[in-house]
Design a protein around this motif. Structure first.
Motif, PDB file in Angstrom:
ATOM      1  N   ASN A  50       1.414   4.073  -3.048  1.00  0.00           N
ATOM      2  CA  ASN A  50       1.188   5.499  -2.782  1.00  0.00           C
ATOM      3  C   ASN A  50       2.365   6.327  -3.268  1.00  0.00           C
ATOM      4  O   ASN A  50       2.205   7.444  -3.781  1.00  0.00           O
ATOM      5  N   THR A  51       3.571   5.749  -3.076  1.00  0.00           N
ATOM      6  CA  THR A  51       4.770   6.451  -3.528  1.00  0.00           C
ATOM      7  C   THR A  51       4.762   6.612  -5.044  1.00  0.00           C
ATOM      8  O   THR A  51       5.060   7.689  -5.583  1.00  0.00           O
ATOM      9  N   LYS A  93       8.916   8.284   6.567  1.00  0.00           N
ATOM     10  CA  LYS A  93       7.614   8.821   6.953  1.00  0.00           C
ATOM     11  C   LYS A  93       7.727   9.928   7.993  1.00  0.00           C
ATOM     12  O   LYS A  93       7.044  10.955   7.901  1.00  0.00           O
ATOM     13  N   SER A 121       2.098   6.529  -6.960  1.00  0.00           N
ATOM     14  CA  SER A 121       0.963   7.381  -7.312  1.00  0.00           C
ATOM     15  C   SER A 121       1.301   8.862  -7.195  1.00  0.00           C
ATOM     16  O   SER A 121       0.806   9.683  -7.965  1.00  0.00           O
ATOM     17  N   SER A 122       2.164   9.200  -6.246  1.00  0.00           N
ATOM     18  CA  SER A 122       2.503  10.607  -6.034  1.00  0.00           C
ATOM     19  C   SER A 122       3.249  11.213  -7.212  1.00  0.00           C
ATOM     20  O   SER A 122       3.334  12.439  -7.348  1.00  0.00           O
ATOM     21  N   PHE A 146       0.837  -1.206   0.000  1.00  0.00           N
ATOM     22  CA  PHE A 146       0.000   0.000   0.000  1.00  0.00           C
ATOM     23  C   PHE A 146       0.870   1.253   0.000  1.00  0.00           C
ATOM     24  O   PHE A 146       0.641   2.192  -0.775  1.00  0.00           O
ATOM     25  N   ASN A 147       1.909   1.288   0.845  1.00  0.00           N
ATOM     26  CA  ASN A 147       2.775   2.468   0.916  1.00  0.00           C
ATOM     27  C   ASN A 147       3.593   2.643  -0.362  1.00  0.00           C
ATOM     28  O   ASN A 147       3.817   3.769  -0.825  1.00  0.00           O
TER      29      ASN A 147
END
Length: 358
Positions: A184-185, A273, A187-188, A180-181
């Protein structure tokens, strides 16, 4: 292991049995000489015939009562099964032992004399009764000890299986969190830098392939763990290329040491994070592996992070660190430690110490 233990127990009992009869024979010889006897073969023959007769009866008793060993948890029922054999000793011992003595004496050209048969039977049966209960009590003690060890072994195996299930659950819990993380990376960057996003997707595929290689293992060699970590580090360094640098100091002699799978990744993720994403200045990350006091010491530290309160060094650091603490406690108990340490003037060190015999 259990069969080896039983074999050793039988061997020890056989040795003890022979030593007991050796002592009985030595005592009989000493008593015979004290009473003016001359032919030493006579007391030896008395004890040898008793030894043979009792050994045969004991063998038969164990052979036909072993089926009741499971009743050792109910002493009354177990002893009741053994008590059936007491009349067998009364009926069989004296004819067997004294019959062999008469035969040996006759072969030696002598005559074996003893008291009247009623007196002999009474005396020998009293001795056999005492011996029978001593033997039964010793056998009960040994069987009880074996039962205790078997139950302990069963519980240890059950606990080991439970730990395996817990570790597998914890490992599987971490994998979707990591994915998931990572997504997200990626996707950014999708709408701002397609080329870098594409490169990160390729890197992510390599990392996922590495996670598939470890399957359902909860421990892997340090070399495998570092392969996973380097893939994740490359993924994140691509995203924060202008704000982070990573230094590796790995003692290659420790690459075969077993470590919990995906144990270092959440520590590196914490730095990105809680430190890299919140700072504008460049962050230097150091990842080291060395031996200290016979333990494998793994450290992931940065030069800018802070633990706001003492509680931050506990479990209040996200699913990754909480998960790691649970896995270490389940897999190693007191054999492994994990600490978050505030460095001066700034920086946080995550340190894990694990046993490593290689």
């Amino acid at each position: 292991m259990s069969s080896i233990f039983h074999s050793r127990t039988r061997l020890n009992l056989a040795i003890a049995w022979l030593l007991f009869w050796s002592l009985m024979t030595a005592t009989a010889i000493q008593e015979f000489i004290r009473n003016g006897g001359g032919a030493l073969w006579k007391p030896i023959s008395w004890e040898a015939t008793s030894f043979l007769a009792v050994t045969v009866l004991l063998y038969l008793q164990r052979r036909y009562t072993a089926r009741y060993d499971d009743l050792v948890g109910s002493p009354v029922r177990w002893f009741a099964r053994q008590l059936v054999w007491l009349p067998v000793y009364w009926v069989a011992f004296t004819p067997l032992a004294f019959g062999m003595r008469h035969l040996l004496y006759r072969m030696a050209g002598d005559v074996y004399t003893h008291e009247a048969w009623p007196e002999v039977l009474l005396y020998e049966n009293v001795k056999m009764t005492v011996f029978f209960f001593i033997f039964a009590t010793i056998t009960f003690g040994i069987l009880s000890y074996h039962a205790m060890l078997s139950e302990k072994l069963r519980l240890e195996r059950a606990n080991a299986s439970l730990r395996e299930v817990q570790l597998l659950r914890l490992t599987q819990q971490l994998q979707p969190h990591f994915l998931f993380n990572a997504l997200n990376t990626v996707s950014s960057l999708m709408h701002t830098d397609v080329d870098r996003a594409d490169a990160m997707l390729i890197q992510l595929a390599d990392v996922l392939r590495a996670t598939l290689d470890v399957g359902e293992q909860h421990q892997v060699p340090l070399s495998t763990e570092l392969r996973l970590l380097r893939g994740y580090a490359a993924l994140m360094a691509e995203r924060f290329s202008d704000r982070v640098s990573i230094a590796w100091q790995i003692d290659e002699a420790l690459l075969n040491c077993p470590v919990p799978v995906m144990s270092l990744q959440p520590l590196l993720e914490n730095i990105f994070k809680h430190t890299v994403e919140r700072r504008r200045q460049p962050t230097v990350i150091a990842i080291t592996a060395h031996r200290e006091d016979g333990l494998l010491v793994l450290r992931v530290e940065d030069d800018g992070g802070r633990l706001a309160t003492a509680s931050d060094a506990g479990d209040n650091t996200g699913i990754g660190v909480r998960n790691l603490r649970e896995r270490l406690a389940t897999g190693y108990g007191a054999g492994a430690t994990f600490n978050l340490i505030q460095l001066a003037p700034a920086g946080v060190r995550a340190e894990m110490r694990l046993p490593c015999g290689s």
